[in-house]
Design a protein around this motif. Structure first.
Motif, PDB file in Angstrom:
ATOM      1  N   UNK A 367      -1.157   3.420  10.216  1.00  0.00           N
ATOM      2  CA  UNK A 367      -1.797   4.035  11.442  1.00  0.00           C
ATOM      3  C   UNK A 367      -3.380   4.155  11.039  1.00  0.00           C
ATOM      4  N   UNK A 368      -3.712   4.490   9.798  1.00  0.00           N
ATOM      5  CA  UNK A 368      -5.270   4.829   9.546  1.00  0.00           C
ATOM      6  C   UNK A 368      -5.899   3.664   8.906  1.00  0.00           C
ATOM      7  N   UNK A 369      -5.422   2.583   8.406  1.00  0.00           N
ATOM      8  CA  UNK A 369      -6.257   1.599   7.539  1.00  0.00           C
ATOM      9  C   UNK A 369      -6.573   2.075   6.218  1.00  0.00           C
ATOM     10  N   UNK A 370      -6.302   3.344   5.793  1.00  0.00           N
ATOM     11  CA  UNK A 370      -6.604   3.934   4.482  1.00  0.00           C
ATOM     12  C   UNK A 370      -5.529   3.434   3.490  1.00  0.00           C
ATOM     13  N   UNK A 371      -5.644   3.382   2.256  1.00  0.00           N
ATOM     14  CA  UNK A 371      -4.866   3.093   1.321  1.00  0.00           C
ATOM     15  C   UNK A 371      -4.570   4.334   0.183  1.00  0.00           C
ATOM     16  N   UNK A 372      -3.115   4.366   0.009  1.00  0.00           N
ATOM     17  CA  UNK A 372      -2.812   5.536  -0.973  1.00  0.00           C
ATOM     18  C   UNK A 372      -3.345   5.038  -2.470  1.00  0.00           C
ATOM     19  N   UNK A 373      -3.585   3.588  -2.747  1.00  0.00           N
ATOM     20  CA  UNK A 373      -4.251   3.363  -3.830  1.00  0.00           C
ATOM     21  C   UNK A 373      -5.825   3.913  -4.186  1.00  0.00           C
ATOM     22  N   UNK A 374      -6.342   4.488  -3.277  1.00  0.00           N
ATOM     23  CA  UNK A 374      -7.672   5.011  -3.432  1.00  0.00           C
ATOM     24  C   UNK A 374      -7.473   6.587  -3.515  1.00  0.00           C
ATOM     25  N   UNK A 375      -6.441   7.260  -3.156  1.00  0.00           N
ATOM     26  CA  UNK A 375      -6.391   8.776  -3.356  1.00  0.00           C
ATOM     27  C   UNK A 375      -5.822   9.025  -4.879  1.00  0.00           C
ATOM     28  N   UNK A 376      -6.096  10.197  -5.251  1.00  0.00           N
ATOM     29  CA  UNK A 376      -5.867  10.739  -6.501  1.00  0.00           C
ATOM     30  C   UNK A 376      -4.082  10.851  -6.725  1.00  0.00           C
ATOM     31  N   UNK A 377      -3.827  10.694  -7.680  1.00  0.00           N
ATOM     32  CA  UNK A 377      -2.437  10.641  -8.079  1.00  0.00           C
ATOM     33  C   UNK A 377      -1.720  12.043  -7.658  1.00  0.00           C
ATOM     34  N   UNK A 378      -2.586  13.161  -7.481  1.00  0.00           N
ATOM     35  CA  UNK A 378      -1.983  14.238  -7.074  1.00  0.00           C
ATOM     36  C   UNK A 378      -1.597  14.282  -5.555  1.00  0.00           C
ATOM     37  N   UNK A 379      -2.108  13.283  -4.717  1.00  0.00           N
ATOM     38  CA  UNK A 379      -1.960  13.532  -3.410  1.00  0.00           C
ATOM     39  C   UNK A 379      -0.713  12.555  -2.994  1.00  0.00           C
ATOM     40  N   UNK A 380       0.615  13.200  -2.960  1.00  0.00           N
ATOM     41  CA  UNK A 380       1.634  12.371  -2.790  1.00  0.00           C
ATOM     42  C   UNK A 380       2.143  12.275  -1.535  1.00  0.00           C
ATOM     43  N   UNK A 381       1.755  13.034  -0.578  1.00  0.00           N
ATOM     44  CA  UNK A 381       2.062  13.256   0.846  1.00  0.00           C
ATOM     45  C   UNK A 381       0.849  13.583   2.026  1.00  0.00           C
ATOM     46  N   UNK A 382       0.162  12.478   2.240  1.00  0.00           N
ATOM     47  CA  UNK A 382      -1.064  12.875   3.196  1.00  0.00           C
ATOM     48  C   UNK A 382      -0.380  13.551   4.280  1.00  0.00           C
ATOM     49  N   UNK A 383       0.582  13.234   4.699  1.00  0.00           N
ATOM     50  CA  UNK A 383       1.280  14.019   6.135  1.00  0.00           C
ATOM     51  C   UNK A 383       1.347  15.536   6.041  1.00  0.00           C
ATOM     52  N   UNK A 384       1.702  15.904   4.738  1.00  0.00           N
ATOM     53  CA  UNK A 384       1.707  17.294   4.337  1.00  0.00           C
ATOM     54  C   UNK A 384       0.602  17.879   3.702  1.00  0.00           C
ATOM     55  N   UNK A 385      -0.036  17.104   2.965  1.00  0.00           N
ATOM     56  CA  UNK A 385      -1.033  17.853   2.036  1.00  0.00           C
ATOM     57  C   UNK A 385      -2.398  17.491   2.670  1.00  0.00           C
TER      58      UNK A 385
END
Length: 694
Positions: A367-385
């Motif tokens: 939905x966003x075109x963003x990648x989980x690969x770019x997030x810090x390993x601490x961010x496990x759930x963008x929908x919640x965090x």
């Protein structure tokens, strides 16, 4: 008399008066006016723990007494929140007691009165528990940090947490508080000291001690909140050591399992991603300008407008090809129709970050075109965090304009991953689910399966697709093939066996064979869905993908060499006859990841792109697929695994960042700048035309 002598004399008088006041106060404790002797220190300590525990219990009751059906039942909720301390050695209840205790100590020193602080901490806990109860009743969602906005300009929206018939709960809460307050007042009456904590005759020492004992718990609590969401921080390790088991897919279950305060604090300050060294407004203007030029170049050879067509995203729960699982032999093809569809249109294999779980993360990327690969390993759930606190949330559906043109369908509870809240923020006018407020129309199930069939989900979405003359963005998230997999289907002639020499365990065999049957039913329903779309006289394009493999291949998952195979699902991009692009096959589609789907759909549709989509197009040309490191087990929510992110070339071979050419390195650096600006930065791109279609 000199000025110094006068000051000294005044100071002496003040100290004398203070000592006189203290002496009188102490004398009062044993005079007939106050016949009761002061409580000893050890009794205060015991009562501190008792009232602390009462506050924790009140909070836990608030999240555990809703009449709303618990989505994922578990013995971890309810009474076991306490009993698992000795039955499992899980001390998360003590972690909650410690955190509440820090706030209690702060109040104790602020008021310098034990009984006042006790009444406040218990009263606040009961009030918060009531709000938790109401919010769960209405939305099946625990209190989140984003709800703190209600304490500011949105205070009136607190009323949306109050359901009909709330007076009964309010009366019970008031009754419980009244009883506890009466107990506190009785104890205060019996206490000759009246709960006064710091009683030094030295005013400076008195205030200084209290100030230190206010600041220390505030500092400890604040540091915990700031660090607990950061992987490998002291607070994160301490929380896990005490038994905290993050359950980010369900905020209510998380609060029940780990305590409302622990669940709340982990979402206060998540580490999203590292700030790029060159991040600035000027840098982001340069990025926007660079891809504006790229968009102009791409658009020169494209004839269509993306939002002139209806685009349908189908996230097919756990859909994948069992025949690709290493060491597994199946008796027949469970996806012949989709296999044929893939041969005639843009299609390939999708790299998934999840195995047996993590649906919402793949959904977020799509939905966003963003990648989980770019997030810090601490961010496990963008929908919640992340999403609840974001000020700017650009998503694919917004390219279709007004919210009326964005519809979502998910035949399950709307609160999973806080979807109901997030989809509203994304700009969807309706999100149809089993629990509403928009209720999905068709809810048929197959044989003994507990989940709504894919056919029913497609039928519900078809009505939305057909309605009105304007083009729409449609998001479908199916549930038919969600785990677990028991003998649900009648006349199941699918079989599976191991080719490794070690037979499959009965549970694994049953799960795989049930899953195969479910996948074949999805295969047929999907073909029927596309056939219906082909009859329409308006252009429609479908992006279909499986979010992850089901977590049932316990034999194959034991071998780490199978990791890539266990993280590849099937996807295709298909258009109906009215679109004029049916049968298009774009290059570089053999492998992909969901963050690239919107750019690929535009390519497939010969549609013009925004600067952002131009960037994704160029990124995908260099890197076919990208995801964070993966594991061969059902995704936990403690962290994203450590290590280098996975990058695949267009032949499906792993790539190393160290081997990227300069153009690829520039694209990846720009990706991190873009993603940081949108999620954790100052949203400089918001004031540009970076997201705007021509």
């Amino acid at each position: 008399m000199s000025e110094n002598t006068t000051n000294t004399s005044s100071s002496s008088v003040s100290r004398s008066r203070w000592r006189l006041w203290e002496d009188r106060a102490e004398a009062d404790e044993v005079t007939p006016k106050h016949p009761h002797r002061p409580f000893p220190g050890w009794l205060y300590a015991i009562l501190f723990i008792v009232f602390d525990a009462v506050a924790v219990a009140a909070l836990e009751v608030g999240v555990s007494t809703s009449s709303t059906r618990v989505q994922l039942s578990s013995p971890d909720v309810g009474f076991n929140f306490v009993t698992k301390l000795w039955s499992e050695g899980n001390a998360v209840v003590l972690l909650n007691v410690l955190l509440v205790g820090l706030l209690y100590l702060m109040l104790l020193m602020l008021f310098n009165r034990f009984w006042t602080a006790s009444a406040v901490i218990v009263g606040v806990a009961i009030f918060v528990a009531a709000i938790e109860h109401f919010k769960i009743e209405i939305r099946y969602e625990a209190i989140l940090p984003a709800d703190l906005n209600f304490l500011g300009s949105n205070t009136g929206n607190m009323l949306t947490f109050i359901p009909a018939g709330a007076h009964v709960t309010i009366l019970i809460a008031l009754g419980v508080f009244a009883a506890l307050l009466a107990l506190i007042l009785v104890l205060r009456h019996l206490d000759g000291r009246k709960g006064r904590m710091i009683r030094s005759g030295n005013i400076g020492l008195n205030l200084g001690t209290r100030l230190v004992l206010i600041l220390l718990p505030i500092l400890a609590f604040s540091l915990y909140c700031m660090q607990v969401s950061t992987t490998d921080s002291w607070a994160n390790k301490f929380s896990h050591a005490m038994g905290d088991k993050p359950s980010m897919w369900d905020s209510v279950y998380d609060a029940q399992r780990n305590g409302p305060l622990v669940a709340f604090t982990r979402q206060l300050h998540p580490k999203v991603m590292n700030k790029p060294d060159n991040y600035s407004e000027e840098t982001m203007k340069q990025v926007a300008a660079r891809y504006k030029k790229a968009a102009a170049k791409i658009n020169a050879s494209r004839a269509n407008d993306l939002n002139d067509s209806t685009v349908v995203y189908v996230l097919s729960e756990s859909f994948s090809d069992p025949s690709r699982v290493p060491g597994l032999k199946v008796n027949k093809d469970s996806m012949p129709n989709i296999r044929k569809i893939k041969e005639s249109t843009t299609s390939g294999l999708m790299l998934s970050s999840g195995y047996g779980g993590g649906t919402a993360n793949l959904e977020y990327m799509g939905l966003t075109g963003l990648s989980m690969a770019n997030f810090d390993s601490s961010l496990t759930s963008p929908y919640q965090q992340l999403v609840p606190s974001e000020h700017w949330t650009p998503t694919v559906n917004q390219l279709w304009g007004a919210p009326a043109n964005s519809l979502g369908y998910h035949p399950y509870e709307s609160s999973m991953y806080s979807r109901a809240t997030n989809y509203k923020k994304f700009g969807f006018s309706h999100f149809y689910t089993l629990t509403g407020p928009d209720v999905i129309k068709y809810q048929d199930k197959i044989d003994e399966s507990p989940y709504v069939s894919d056919k029913s989900t497609y039928d519900s979405a078809l009505e939305g697709i057909k309605s009105g003359k304007t083009s729409k963005f449609i998001q479908i998230i199916t549930m038919q093939n969600h785990m677990p997999y028991h003998e649900w289907y009648e006349n199941n002639d699918f079989t599976a066996e191991s080719t490794t020499g070690t037979p499959l365990e009965e549970d694994e065999k049953e799960s795989i064979e049930t899953y195969q049957k479910g996948a074949s039913i999805t295969d047929e329903a999907t073909q029927e869905f596309l056939d219906e779309l082909d009859k329409l006289d308006k252009p429609v394009t479908v992006v279909f993908y499986g979010d992850h493999l089901p977590g049932i291949y316990s034999s194959a998952s034991q071998d780490d060499d199978n990791s890539l195979a266990l993280h590849l699902t099937d996807y295709f991009i298909w258009s109906n006859k009215a679109s004029g692009t049916q049968g298009n096959k774009t290059g570089g589609s053999a492998y992909s990841s969901p963050n690239f789907f919107v750019a690929q759909a535009a390519d497939h549709m010969n549609a013009k792109v925004s600067p952002y989509l131009a960037f994704l197009t160029e990124m995908h040309a260099k890197v076919a697929a990208m995801e964070p490191p993966v594991v061969n087990k059902i995704q936990g929510w403690d962290r994203i695994p450590e290590g280098q992110s996975i990058y695949l070339d267009h032949a499906g071979n792993p790539m190393s960042e160290d081997d990227f050419d300069e153009a690829t390195k520039q694209l990846l650096a720009d990706y991190k700048l873009i993603q940081y600006d949108i999620t954790a930065g100052k949203n400089y791109l918001k004031d540009t035309d970076f997201m705007t279609l021509p």
